[in-house]
Design a protein around this motif. Structure first.
Motif: not given
Length: 185
Positions: A92-103
């Motif tokens: 998900k981080v690779a998809e553009g999410y911030g690590r601490d922001d993935i819901p």
């Protein structure tokens, strides 16, 4: 706060035992292994909680699955510890999410993708029937619905089943669960 007095046990020789032994076998009614949400509150997370927070919460509470609810407390899916593994978070981080922001909603299994047993079928089944469903579908958990009320009525957990059957299984290792349950069938 109430103060308690501890008592020595040096003169105690016996353990208390129930009057009747709790004998469970594969022929025991499935309903005896069922976590009924009319009796036990379901474990839930908000769909807006972050995946990192959810993983920490699940580790602290020693559970492998929680129900996901929206802001109106409606059931929207489930999240398992397998959904929250590091590889999926990194993806998900690779998809553009911030690590601490993935819901949680990005990693959960939405209710449209879930299957469940009916409470009417569970009431007529043995635990062997449920174990076979878990084994056949390679699941650690199985939801139970009440079609008449349109509610998730409860859940079966492979770890609860193995504990109640007193089977020496490491539930964290799915292959052990399936190997042991395959051997007793």
């Amino acid at each position: 706060m109430k103060k308690f007095k501890l008592h020595p046990v040096s003169t105690v020789d016996e353990l208390a035992w129930p009057d009747s032994a709790d004998i469970t076998t594969m022929d025991t009614p499935a309903i005896e292994f069922f976590t009924d949400f009319y009796l036990v509150q379901p474990l839930v997370l908000s769909e807006s909680m972050t995946a990192v927070q959810a993983r920490e919460t699940m580790v602290r509470s020693h559970v492998r699955l929680k129900f996901v609810i929206d802001t109106d407390d409606h059931f929207v899916g489930v999240i398992s510890s397998d959904d929250l593994i590091e590889r999926k978070i990194v993806q998900k981080v690779a998809e553009g999410y911030g690590r601490d922001d993935i819901p949680v909603s990005e990693l959960m299994t939405p209710k449209r993708d879930l299957m469940a047993l009916s409470i009417e079928d569970v009431e007529k089944a043995t635990i062997e029937d449920v174990v076979n469903v878990l084994k056949d579908y390679h699941q650690q958990h199985c939801l139970v619905v009440d079609p008449s009320t349109h509610k998730i009525r409860g859940i079966f957990s492979s770890s609860d089943i193995s504990r109640k059957l007193k089977l020496p299984i490491n539930i964290q290792d799915q292959s052990d669960f399936y190997r042991v349950f395959s051997a007793i069938n």
